[in-house]
Write a protein that holds these residues in place. Structure first.
Motif, PDB file in Angstrom:
ATOM      1  N   GLU A   1      -1.691   6.195   1.034  1.00 15.95           N
ATOM      2  CA  GLU A   1      -3.315   6.214   0.718  1.00 15.95           C
ATOM      3  C   GLU A   1      -3.498   5.040   2.069  1.00 15.95           C
ATOM      4  O   GLU A   1      -4.651   5.001   2.525  1.00 15.95           O
ATOM      5  CB  GLU A   1      -3.689   4.268  -0.218  1.00 15.95           C
ATOM      6  CG  GLU A   1      -3.155   5.138  -1.340  1.00 15.95           C
ATOM      7  CD  GLU A   1      -3.115   3.947  -2.261  1.00 15.95           C
ATOM      8  OE1 GLU A   1      -4.294   2.519  -1.958  1.00 15.95           O
ATOM      9  OE2 GLU A   1      -3.377   3.520  -3.323  1.00 15.95           O
TER      10      GLU A   1
ATOM     11  N   THR B   1       0.454  -1.519   0.076  1.00 19.31           N
ATOM     12  CA  THR B   1       0.059  -0.077   0.109  1.00 19.31           C
ATOM     13  C   THR B   1       0.788   0.998   0.011  1.00 19.31           C
ATOM     14  O   THR B   1       1.939   1.269   0.648  1.00 19.31           O
ATOM     15  CB  THR B   1      -0.681  -0.087   0.919  1.00 19.31           C
ATOM     16  OG1 THR B   1      -1.853  -1.386   0.922  1.00 19.31           O
ATOM     17  CG2 THR B   1      -1.793   1.486   1.236  1.00 19.31           C
TER      18      THR B   1
ATOM     19  N   THR C   1       2.689   4.885   0.883  1.00 23.56           N
ATOM     20  CA  THR C   1       1.892   5.567   1.620  1.00 23.56           C
ATOM     21  C   THR C   1       1.095   6.261   2.648  1.00 23.56           C
ATOM     22  O   THR C   1       0.214   6.702   3.383  1.00 23.56           O
ATOM     23  CB  THR C   1       3.568   5.929   2.164  1.00 23.56           C
ATOM     24  OG1 THR C   1       4.673   5.522   2.011  1.00 23.56           O
ATOM     25  CG2 THR C   1       3.239   6.887   4.029  1.00 23.56           C
TER      26      THR C   1
ATOM     27  N   ARG D   1      -3.408   6.746   5.255  1.00 25.22           N
ATOM     28  CA  ARG D   1      -3.762   7.980   5.649  1.00 25.22           C
ATOM     29  C   ARG D   1      -5.667   7.664   4.968  1.00 25.22           C
ATOM     30  O   ARG D   1      -6.501   9.133   5.453  1.00 25.22           O
ATOM     31  CB  ARG D   1      -3.156   9.508   5.308  1.00 25.22           C
ATOM     32  CG  ARG D   1      -1.430   9.729   6.263  1.00 25.22           C
ATOM     33  CD  ARG D   1      -2.535   9.693   7.109  1.00 25.22           C
ATOM     34  NE  ARG D   1      -2.784  11.118   7.920  1.00 25.22           N
ATOM     35  CZ  ARG D   1      -2.407  11.944   8.029  1.00 25.22           C
ATOM     36  NH1 ARG D   1      -1.189  12.258   7.813  1.00 25.22           N
ATOM     37  NH2 ARG D   1      -3.170  12.684   8.417  1.00 25.22           N
ATOM     38  N   THR D   2      -5.735   7.737   4.206  1.00 26.22           N
ATOM     39  CA  THR D   2      -7.002   7.448   3.456  1.00 26.22           C
ATOM     40  C   THR D   2      -7.817   6.656   3.377  1.00 26.22           C
ATOM     41  O   THR D   2      -8.879   6.102   3.257  1.00 26.22           O
ATOM     42  CB  THR D   2      -6.975   7.974   1.721  1.00 26.22           C
ATOM     43  OG1 THR D   2      -5.970   6.880   0.804  1.00 26.22           O
ATOM     44  CG2 THR D   2      -6.124   8.598   1.397  1.00 26.22           C
ATOM     45  N   ARG D   3      -7.129   5.555   3.531  1.00 25.76           N
ATOM     46  CA  ARG D   3      -8.220   3.674   3.463  1.00 25.76           C
ATOM     47  C   ARG D   3      -7.405   3.072   4.056  1.00 25.76           C
ATOM     48  O   ARG D   3      -6.612   3.463   5.204  1.00 25.76           O
ATOM     49  CB  ARG D   3      -8.340   3.124   2.434  1.00 25.76           C
ATOM     50  CG  ARG D   3      -7.531   2.585   1.813  1.00 25.76           C
ATOM     51  CD  ARG D   3      -7.438   1.839   0.220  1.00 25.76           C
ATOM     52  NE  ARG D   3      -6.226   1.654   0.202  1.00 25.76           N
ATOM     53  CZ  ARG D   3      -6.085   0.347   0.058  1.00 25.76           C
ATOM     54  NH1 ARG D   3      -6.616  -0.533   0.954  1.00 25.76           N
ATOM     55  NH2 ARG D   3      -4.881  -0.169  -0.615  1.00 25.76           N
TER      56      ARG D   3
END
Length: 309
Positions: A279, A275, A277, A281-283
Motif C-alpha cells: 500500500e 501500513t 508494504t 506504493r498506492t497511497r
C-alpha cells in the motif's frame, strides 16, 4: 500592507517584502508546517520560515518542477549552482536580488548559519540532479532507478535534512547562553529529528520517488520489502526517541512547535508501521486534521507540565 511597508526605509521595506514572500512559499506547500511555525515564539517564526522557503525552492528545482518547465538537465545543474552562489553572497553581504535568498541571508547572518551547513545542503540537492545527468538510459530513453546504499543514504540525509535541523537550532539558540555539552546534546537531537522526518517522508513518498523521480532512497534493491520497511520503522523510532530526549532543553518558545512536529511524525511512523508494504506504493499516509489538533493540545499540555515541575 502597502501603507505599513511604505513607512520603512528602502532596505527594511525590501527585507520585509522578501520575508512575506518566503511565508507565502511555505503556506502554499504545507498546512502542517504553517501550523507548526505559528506555534513558535514570535522571535523565531519569520526566521524558520525563511530557512524552509529556501529549502523548498531548491527542492522544487531538483524534484521535477524545472523539468516540467522543459529546462534541460545541464541548465538545471547551472541553476542550482547559481542559487548556491547567490546564497553564499547573501551570507557575506546580507543582500540578494532574489527575495527568497535575501530573506534566508538575513536569517543566516542573525543566527550564525554558514557554509558548513549550506554546503552539505546543496551537495545533497546536487545528488538529486545526478539522476537525470549521470544515470544511463535504456533503449526507450527511460532513466533507470537510482538506488542509495547505506553510505549514500547517510550522506544524502545529512545534507538534505539534518543540516536543516541544525539551521533551525541555530535560530532557536541565537540569543541563548549554552554550555558546549548542552549544545552537543541539542545538535544531536536536531540531527536525529531531521533524519527521522526525512526517512518518514521517504516511506510516505515511495511511489512518487520511485515511479516519477526514479530514486530508491531507502533500499539498494529495486523494491521495498516488508522486512526493510520494518527495519526502517525501527530506525525511525530510535531517531525520534533521541530527539524527544532533548526537547526539554530547547528554549521555551520553541518547545511547543518542535514538540508538536515530533508528535506528528511519531504518529506518521506509527501509521506507516501498520501500513502493508504494497500500500505504500498506492497511497500517501497522512494524519487526519482532527488528530493534528489533538497532538497540538498534547504538546501544549506537556509544556505546562514542564513549567510546573
Amino acid at each position: 500592507m502597502r501603507r505599513t511597508l511604505a513607512k520603512l526605509d528602502p532596505l527594511e521595506r525590501y527585507s520585509a517584502a522578501s520575508e512575506r514572500a518566503a511565508g507565502r512559499i511555505i503556506a502554499a506547500y504545507s498546512t502542517s508546517f504553517g501550523l507548526a511555525t505559528r506555534l513558535l515564539g514570535a522571535r523565531h517564526r519569520t526566521h524558520v520560515r525563511n530557512v524552509y522557503a529556501l529549502v523548498r525552492v531548491a527542492d522544487e528545482l531538483v524534484d521535477g518542477v524545472a523539468s516540467e518547465a522543459r529546462v534541460a538537465a545541464d541548465a538545471q545543474r547551472s541553476m542550482l549552482d547559481e542559487l548556491e552562489g547567490e546564497v553564499a553572497q547573501a551570507l557575506l553581504t546580507g543582500y540578494s536580488s532574489n527575495p527568497i535568498v535575501h530573506a534566508f541571508g538575513r536569517t543566516a547572518r542573525a543566527a550564525g548559519i554558514d557554509a558548513s551547513l549550506t554546503g552539505p545542503f546543496f551537495a545533497s540537492m546536487r545528488t538529486d540532479l545526478a539522476d537525470t545527468t549521470d544515470s544511463a538510459a535504456d533503449a526507450n530513453g527511460t532513466i533507470g532507478l537510482r538506488a542509495f546504499d547505506a553510505d549514500a543514504h547517510a550522506a544524502y540525509v545529512y545534507g538534505s535534512a539534518e543540516v536543516v535541523g541544525l539551521m533551525c537550532l541555530r535560530v532557536f539558540m541565537r540569543d541563548e547562553q549554552a554550555s558546549p555539552e548542552r549544545m552537543a546534546r541539542l545538535e544531536h537531537g536536531a540531527r536525529r529529528l531531521g533524519a527521522a522526518f526525512q526517512n518518514i517522508n521517504f516511506l510516505r513518498d515511495l511511489a512518487d520517488d520511485t515511479d516519477r523521480l526514479g530514486r530508491s532512497y531507502l533500499t539498494a534493491e529495486a523494491a521495498m520489502t516488508p522486512e526493510r520497511q520494518s527495519e526502517w520503522i525501527t530506525t525511525i523510532r530510535a531517531q525520534l526517541a533521541d530527539a524527544e530526549a532533548v526537547l526539554p532543553e530547547l528554549p521555551r518558545d520553541a518547545r511547543v512547535a518542535v514538540g508538536c512536529a515530533y508528535r506528528l511524525f511519531a504518529r506518521l511512523a506509527a501509521q506507516l508501521a501498520e501500513t502493508p508494504t504494497v500500500e505504500l506504493r498506492t497511497r500517501r499516509v497522512r494524519v487526519a486534521d482532527p488528530m493534528k489538533a489533538v497532538l497540538l493540545v498534547q504538546s501544549a499540555l506537556d509544556l505546562r507540565k514542564a513549567d510546573r515541575a
